[in-house]
Design an enzyme around this catalytic site. Sequence first.
Site, PDB file in Angstrom:
ATOM      1  N   ASN A 181       0.834  -1.131  -0.059  1.00 44.00           N
ATOM      2  CA  ASN A 181       0.082   0.108  -0.108  1.00 44.00           C
ATOM      3  C   ASN A 181       1.056   1.110  -0.069  1.00 44.00           C
ATOM      4  O   ASN A 181       1.296   1.583   1.007  1.00 44.00           O
ATOM      5  CB  ASN A 181      -0.905  -0.048   1.375  1.00 44.00           C
ATOM      6  CG  ASN A 181      -1.728   1.225   1.373  1.00 44.00           C
ATOM      7  OD1 ASN A 181      -1.785   2.115   0.482  1.00 44.00           O
ATOM      8  ND2 ASN A 181      -2.339   1.513   2.510  1.00 44.00           N
ATOM      9  N   TRP A 182       1.069   1.706  -1.310  1.00 43.77           N
ATOM     10  CA  TRP A 182       1.870   2.834  -1.340  1.00 43.77           C
ATOM     11  C   TRP A 182       1.367   4.245  -0.638  1.00 43.77           C
ATOM     12  O   TRP A 182       2.437   5.088  -0.543  1.00 43.77           O
ATOM     13  CB  TRP A 182       2.305   3.049  -2.859  1.00 43.77           C
ATOM     14  CG  TRP A 182       3.096   1.964  -3.351  1.00 43.77           C
ATOM     15  CD1 TRP A 182       3.552   0.721  -2.807  1.00 43.77           C
ATOM     16  CD2 TRP A 182       3.717   2.098  -4.740  1.00 43.77           C
ATOM     17  NE1 TRP A 182       4.180   0.227  -3.920  1.00 43.77           N
ATOM     18  CE2 TRP A 182       4.450   0.978  -5.096  1.00 43.77           C
ATOM     19  CE3 TRP A 182       3.810   3.047  -6.096  1.00 43.77           C
ATOM     20  CZ2 TRP A 182       5.311   0.554  -6.141  1.00 43.77           C
ATOM     21  CZ3 TRP A 182       4.603   2.905  -6.934  1.00 43.77           C
ATOM     22  CH2 TRP A 182       5.026   1.575  -6.982  1.00 43.77           C
ATOM     23  N   LYS A 183       0.273   4.393  -0.564  1.00 42.44           N
ATOM     24  CA  LYS A 183      -0.381   5.304   0.241  1.00 42.44           C
ATOM     25  C   LYS A 183       0.087   6.763  -0.607  1.00 42.44           C
ATOM     26  O   LYS A 183       0.120   6.669  -1.870  1.00 42.44           O
ATOM     27  CB  LYS A 183       0.174   5.548   1.604  1.00 42.44           C
ATOM     28  CG  LYS A 183      -0.161   4.336   2.500  1.00 42.44           C
ATOM     29  CD  LYS A 183       0.138   4.744   3.849  1.00 42.44           C
ATOM     30  CE  LYS A 183      -0.254   3.421   4.729  1.00 42.44           C
ATOM     31  NZ  LYS A 183      -0.220   3.336   6.233  1.00 42.44           N
TER      32      LYS A 183
ATOM     33  N   HIS B 154      -9.657   1.686   4.000  1.00 41.91           N
ATOM     34  CA  HIS B 154      -8.340   1.765   4.954  1.00 41.91           C
ATOM     35  C   HIS B 154      -8.571   2.884   5.911  1.00 41.91           C
ATOM     36  O   HIS B 154      -9.396   3.452   5.769  1.00 41.91           O
ATOM     37  CB  HIS B 154      -7.147   2.159   3.997  1.00 41.91           C
ATOM     38  CG  HIS B 154      -6.023   2.297   4.886  1.00 41.91           C
ATOM     39  ND1 HIS B 154      -5.612   2.937   5.485  1.00 41.91           N
ATOM     40  CD2 HIS B 154      -5.023   1.405   4.640  1.00 41.91           C
ATOM     41  CE1 HIS B 154      -4.361   2.828   6.181  1.00 41.91           C
ATOM     42  NE2 HIS B 154      -4.088   1.658   5.501  1.00 41.91           N
TER      43      HIS B 154
ATOM     44  N   GLU C 151      -6.954   5.076   7.298  1.00 41.55           N
ATOM     45  CA  GLU C 151      -6.817   6.390   6.968  1.00 41.55           C
ATOM     46  C   GLU C 151      -7.866   7.052   6.149  1.00 41.55           C
ATOM     47  O   GLU C 151      -8.163   8.438   6.303  1.00 41.55           O
ATOM     48  CB  GLU C 151      -5.490   6.655   6.099  1.00 41.55           C
ATOM     49  CG  GLU C 151      -4.315   6.381   7.205  1.00 41.55           C
ATOM     50  CD  GLU C 151      -3.166   5.761   6.302  1.00 41.55           C
ATOM     51  OE1 GLU C 151      -3.034   5.793   5.055  1.00 41.55           O
ATOM     52  OE2 GLU C 151      -2.318   5.240   7.056  1.00 41.55           O
TER      53      GLU C 151
ATOM     54  N   GLU D  45      -6.164  -4.616   9.992  1.00 41.94           N
ATOM     55  CA  GLU D  45      -5.155  -3.877  10.251  1.00 41.94           C
ATOM     56  C   GLU D  45      -5.463  -2.859  11.497  1.00 41.94           C
ATOM     57  O   GLU D  45      -6.223  -1.889  11.615  1.00 41.94           O
ATOM     58  CB  GLU D  45      -4.926  -2.808   9.136  1.00 41.94           C
ATOM     59  CG  GLU D  45      -4.655  -3.335   7.915  1.00 41.94           C
ATOM     60  CD  GLU D  45      -3.838  -2.415   6.957  1.00 41.94           C
ATOM     61  OE1 GLU D  45      -2.764  -2.698   6.582  1.00 41.94           O
ATOM     62  OE2 GLU D  45      -4.475  -1.157   6.770  1.00 41.94           O
TER      63      GLU D  45
ATOM     64  N   GLY E 220       2.179   2.050  10.493  1.00 43.16           N
ATOM     65  CA  GLY E 220       3.145   3.108  10.608  1.00 43.16           C
ATOM     66  C   GLY E 220       3.750   3.620  11.974  1.00 43.16           C
ATOM     67  O   GLY E 220       4.513   4.565  11.989  1.00 43.16           O
TER      68      GLY E 220
ATOM     69  N   SER F   5       2.745  -2.230  10.407  1.00 45.32           N
ATOM     70  CA  SER F   5       4.148  -2.456  10.615  1.00 45.32           C
ATOM     71  C   SER F   5       4.750  -3.879  10.280  1.00 45.32           C
ATOM     72  O   SER F   5       5.617  -4.363  11.133  1.00 45.32           O
ATOM     73  CB  SER F   5       4.567  -1.970  12.284  1.00 45.32           C
ATOM     74  OG  SER F   5       4.065  -0.659  12.392  1.00 45.32           O
TER      75      SER F   5
ATOM     76  N   GLY G  38       2.709  -1.357   4.313  1.00 45.93           N
ATOM     77  CA  GLY G  38       2.642   0.225   3.921  1.00 45.93           C
ATOM     78  C   GLY G  38       4.360   0.493   3.693  1.00 45.93           C
ATOM     79  O   GLY G  38       4.774   0.415   2.757  1.00 45.93           O
ATOM     80  N   GLY G  39       4.797   1.077   4.638  1.00 44.27           N
ATOM     81  CA  GLY G  39       6.108   1.829   4.730  1.00 44.27           C
ATOM     82  C   GLY G  39       7.093   0.698   3.977  1.00 44.27           C
ATOM     83  O   GLY G  39       7.881   1.295   3.072  1.00 44.27           O
TER      84      GLY G  39
HETATM   85  P1  PGA Z   1       2.492   0.199   7.757  1.00 45.78           P
HETATM   86  O1  PGA Z   1       1.003   0.541   7.076  1.00 45.78           O
HETATM   87  O2  PGA Z   1       3.175  -1.185   7.057  1.00 45.78           O
HETATM   88  O3  PGA Z   1       3.160   1.316   7.246  1.00 45.78           O
HETATM   89  O4  PGA Z   1       2.255   0.233   9.149  1.00 45.78           O
HETATM   90  C1  PGA Z   1       0.058  -0.634   6.828  1.00 45.78           C
HETATM   91  C2  PGA Z   1      -0.897  -0.043   6.062  1.00 45.78           C
HETATM   92  O5  PGA Z   1      -1.517   1.210   6.300  1.00 45.78           O
HETATM   93  O6  PGA Z   1      -1.618  -0.674   5.078  1.00 45.78           O
END
Ligand code: PGA
Length: 249
Positions: free
Chosen positions: A10-12, A95, A97, A167, A173, A213, A234-235
């Site tokens: 998930n590149w966001k 998601h 967010e 999640e 994050g 994470s 994500g990251g």
């Molecule tokens: P993260 O993000 O791996 O940076 O914690 C995961 C996500 O939000 O899908």
Amino acid sequence: MARKKIVAGNWKMNMTPSQAVELVNTLKPLVVSDDVEVVYCVPAIDIVPVVEAVKGSNVTVGAENMYFEDKGAYTGEISAEMLVDAGVKYVIIGHSERRDYFKEDDALLNKKVKKALEAGLVPILCCGESLEQREMGVTLDWIRLQIKSDLQGVSASQVAGMVIAYEPIWAIGTGKTATTEQAQEVCKAIRDTIAEIYDASTADAVRIQYGGSVNAANANELFSQPDIDGGLVGGASLKADFGKIVNYK
Ligand code: PGA
């Protein structure tokens, strides 16, 4: 029935179109796998160049969001049909967010899930609790409520082909991963909920990811759990480490 693992990045809101193509090319030799399905969920503007850049590789492309209407006066939105026409296979829906910053609620997400399925996209439906909810002991109730609301009116065969991502919001994050036991417990509860709403074979078929994470060091233990079928990352999906996550064994 053996479920194929699925690891999705998930590149966001990261990577300009040219950076995106560069990242795809850097990761190409690192993410090769016969056992794991690999997906890059990328910003809308990166979709067209990324679809082109992954051609001939084992990677498929996902979007990070979509709108539920077919077309019309919805300035700034992107339809399911547009995604399909651009070569997109997956779409992240709900998601945390989007739920938090953009106030997307379960009624809206239910419409998005249904439209995505109708268009032939595979939704990666996200759910997860806040730290406060975990501390109050309402995690499993909350997750069940999210899943039931978001899947209203969705058929068993549609759910069988979907991906659900657990999640925990407090793990996204933050570098704070859920323990393997916590992640497995909730992923199993999601599968049990699907069995309860639908039936055992649908629950057995649906793929459930853990996200929050995930990194090269914890992927193996997490993805080895009986109810965890891969991760939403994500990251770490923006780095060479993503190759190690895909090849976690
Ligand atoms: P993260 O993000 O791996 O940076 O914690 C995961 C996500 O939000 O899908």
